[in-house]
Scaffold this motif. Structure first.
Motif, PDB file in Angstrom:
ATOM      1  N   LYS A  45       0.803  -1.224   0.000  1.00  0.00           N
ATOM      2  CA  LYS A  45       0.000   0.000   0.000  1.00  0.00           C
ATOM      3  C   LYS A  45       0.842   1.282   0.000  1.00  0.00           C
ATOM      4  CE  LYS A  45      -4.044  -2.070   2.173  1.00  0.00           C
ATOM      5  NZ  LYS A  45      -3.750  -3.438   2.011  1.00  0.00           N
ATOM      6  N   ILE A  46       1.655   1.425  -1.034  1.00  0.00           N
ATOM      7  CA  ILE A  46       2.402   2.674  -1.157  1.00  0.00           C
ATOM      8  C   ILE A  46       1.436   3.810  -1.481  1.00  0.00           C
ATOM      9  CG2 ILE A  46       4.605   1.632  -1.815  1.00  0.00           C
ATOM     10  CD1 ILE A  46       3.824   2.904  -4.698  1.00  0.00           C
ATOM     11  N   ASP A  47       1.900   5.027  -1.229  1.00  0.00           N
ATOM     12  CA  ASP A  47       1.053   6.198  -1.431  1.00  0.00           C
ATOM     13  C   ASP A  47       1.249   6.873  -2.782  1.00  0.00           C
ATOM     14  OD1 ASP A  47      -0.084   6.226   1.286  1.00  0.00           O
ATOM     15  OD2 ASP A  47       1.988   6.604   1.877  1.00  0.00           O
ATOM     16  N   PHE A  48       2.443   6.691  -3.376  1.00  0.00           N
ATOM     17  CA  PHE A  48       2.765   7.392  -4.614  1.00  0.00           C
ATOM     18  C   PHE A  48       3.963   6.699  -5.248  1.00  0.00           C
ATOM     19  CE2 PHE A  48       4.074  10.915  -7.341  1.00  0.00           C
ATOM     20  CZ  PHE A  48       2.852  11.446  -7.717  1.00  0.00           C
ATOM     21  N   LEU A  49       4.155   6.908  -6.563  1.00  0.00           N
ATOM     22  CA  LEU A  49       5.306   6.332  -7.254  1.00  0.00           C
ATOM     23  C   LEU A  49       5.885   7.347  -8.226  1.00  0.00           C
ATOM     24  CD1 LEU A  49       6.020   2.913  -8.653  1.00  0.00           C
ATOM     25  CD2 LEU A  49       5.914   4.763 -10.315  1.00  0.00           C
ATOM     26  N   PHE A  50       7.225   7.375  -8.289  1.00  0.00           N
ATOM     27  CA  PHE A  50       7.938   8.120  -9.324  1.00  0.00           C
ATOM     28  C   PHE A  50       8.695   7.130 -10.194  1.00  0.00           C
ATOM     29  CE2 PHE A  50       7.827  11.558  -6.074  1.00  0.00           C
ATOM     30  CZ  PHE A  50       7.237  12.550  -6.849  1.00  0.00           C
ATOM     31  N   HIS A  51       8.620   7.318 -11.512  1.00  0.00           N
ATOM     32  CA  HIS A  51       9.412   6.532 -12.467  1.00  0.00           C
ATOM     33  C   HIS A  51      10.381   7.509 -13.130  1.00  0.00           C
ATOM     34  CE1 HIS A  51      10.712   3.947 -15.678  1.00  0.00           C
ATOM     35  NE2 HIS A  51       9.844   2.995 -15.363  1.00  0.00           N
ATOM     36  N   CYS A  52      11.676   7.210 -13.017  1.00  0.00           N
ATOM     37  CA  CYS A  52      12.718   8.126 -13.496  1.00  0.00           C
ATOM     38  C   CYS A  52      13.132   7.876 -14.948  1.00  0.00           C
ATOM     39  CB  CYS A  52      13.938   8.031 -12.579  1.00  0.00           C
ATOM     40  SG  CYS A  52      13.597   8.459 -10.869  1.00  0.00           S
ATOM     41  N   GLY A  53      12.268   7.309 -15.745  1.00  0.00           N
ATOM     42  CA  GLY A  53      12.515   7.223 -17.181  1.00  0.00           C
ATOM     43  C   GLY A  53      12.959   5.870 -17.695  1.00  0.00           C
ATOM     44  N   ASP A  54      12.883   5.742 -19.003  1.00  0.00           N
ATOM     45  CA  ASP A  54      13.128   4.509 -19.755  1.00  0.00           C
ATOM     46  C   ASP A  54      12.091   3.428 -19.436  1.00  0.00           C
ATOM     47  OD1 ASP A  54      15.101   5.584 -21.273  1.00  0.00           O
ATOM     48  OD2 ASP A  54      16.746   4.427 -20.414  1.00  0.00           O
ATOM     49  N   ILE A  55      10.843   3.837 -19.587  1.00  0.00           N
ATOM     50  CA  ILE A  55       9.735   2.886 -19.588  1.00  0.00           C
ATOM     51  C   ILE A  55       9.828   2.104 -20.891  1.00  0.00           C
ATOM     52  CG2 ILE A  55       7.215   2.671 -19.698  1.00  0.00           C
ATOM     53  CD1 ILE A  55       7.221   5.431 -18.103  1.00  0.00           C
ATOM     54  N   VAL A  56      10.053   2.775 -21.958  1.00  0.00           N
ATOM     55  CA  VAL A  56      10.302   2.370 -23.340  1.00  0.00           C
ATOM     56  C   VAL A  56       9.021   2.299 -24.157  1.00  0.00           C
ATOM     57  CG1 VAL A  56      11.387   0.734 -24.931  1.00  0.00           C
ATOM     58  CG2 VAL A  56      12.506   1.267 -22.761  1.00  0.00           C
ATOM     59  N   SER A  57       8.177   1.296 -23.989  1.00  0.00           N
ATOM     60  CA  SER A  57       7.013   1.135 -24.872  1.00  0.00           C
ATOM     61  C   SER A  57       5.702   1.397 -24.144  1.00  0.00           C
ATOM     62  CB  SER A  57       6.979  -0.285 -25.439  1.00  0.00           C
ATOM     63  OG  SER A  57       8.133  -0.533 -26.207  1.00  0.00           O
ATOM     64  N   PRO A  58       4.732   1.930 -24.865  1.00  0.00           N
ATOM     65  CA  PRO A  58       3.448   2.231 -24.241  1.00  0.00           C
ATOM     66  C   PRO A  58       2.766   1.029 -23.578  1.00  0.00           C
ATOM     67  CG  PRO A  58       3.616   3.347 -26.345  1.00  0.00           C
ATOM     68  CD  PRO A  58       4.799   2.426 -26.251  1.00  0.00           C
ATOM     69  N   PHE A  59       2.967  -0.180 -24.091  1.00  0.00           N
ATOM     70  CA  PHE A  59       2.274  -1.326 -23.496  1.00  0.00           C
ATOM     71  C   PHE A  59       2.727  -1.589 -22.060  1.00  0.00           C
ATOM     72  CE2 PHE A  59       5.662  -3.206 -26.179  1.00  0.00           C
ATOM     73  CZ  PHE A  59       6.412  -3.880 -25.220  1.00  0.00           C
ATOM     74  N   SER A  60       3.922  -1.148 -21.694  1.00  0.00           N
ATOM     75  CA  SER A  60       4.388  -1.301 -20.311  1.00  0.00           C
ATOM     76  C   SER A  60       3.545  -0.479 -19.339  1.00  0.00           C
ATOM     77  CB  SER A  60       5.845  -0.880 -20.176  1.00  0.00           C
ATOM     78  OG  SER A  60       6.699  -1.790 -20.805  1.00  0.00           O
ATOM     79  N   LEU A  61       2.987   0.601 -19.831  1.00  0.00           N
ATOM     80  CA  LEU A  61       2.184   1.460 -18.958  1.00  0.00           C
ATOM     81  C   LEU A  61       0.884   0.811 -18.531  1.00  0.00           C
ATOM     82  CD1 LEU A  61       2.716   5.005 -20.443  1.00  0.00           C
ATOM     83  CD2 LEU A  61       3.425   4.162 -18.216  1.00  0.00           C
TER      84      LEU A  61
END
Length: 161
Positions: free
Chosen positions: A28-44
């Motif tokens: 149960k985290i409250d928030f998340l930051f992603h610092c880049g290089d997700i790469v492809s939209p399907f990962s989202l």
């Protein structure tokens, strides 16, 4: 207590991303930051399964900016990205080459790119690179849980969850 997850460089590793999201939902985290290089939209699609809000920045391997932005519902930004939450100031990058120049009034400086975990401190400012969620290059897949009240940082190895 405010628990914030910090991830970076997931590089379409769907197995690790799913494992991470499941773990974060369970604790149960409250928030998340992603610092880049997700790469492809399907990962989202996996990242959107989080039971909390998130923000991200584009990395050097993120190519489909329009679709990434659309699927994230406008939660991915060009770095540097400034964000304030829980009374704390965050600045998020992908590449950390300017980290040492960030004003000390920013509580947390977050970046990725190197695939190596780094936890550093400049007076009261915390500088965090969570490593790579994908585990590429270093053969270890990591992310970070930050407690903004105590400034406690837990480095999580994806193979241990």
């Amino acid at each position: 207590m405010s628990k914030i997850a910090i991830i970076s460089d997931s590089h379409d590793n769907l197995t690790n991303l799913k494992k991470c999201v499941t773990y974060l939902n369970n604790i149960k985290i409250d928030f998340l930051f992603h610092c880049g290089d997700i790469v492809s939209p399907f990962s989202l699609r996996i990242l959107n399964e989080l039971n909390c809000d998130y923000r991200a920045v584009f990395g050097n391997n993120d190519g489909e900016w329009l679709m990434l932005n659309e699927i994230s519902n406008g939660r991915i930004f060009k770095p540097p990205y400034f964000f304030e939450i829980y009374g704390k100031k965050f600045i998020i990058f992908h590449e950390g080459d300017i980290v040492k120049y960030i004003d000390k009034s920013i509580d947390y400086v977050l970046f990725g790119h190197s695939h190596k975990v780094l936890i550093d401190k400049k007076e009261t400012q915390l500088i965090i690179n969570p490593g790579s969620l994908a585990g590429y290059l270093t053969d270890i897949a990591t992310f970070v849980i930050l407690d903004t009240e105590s400034n406690n940082i837990d480095i999580i190895d994806i193979d241990t969850i």
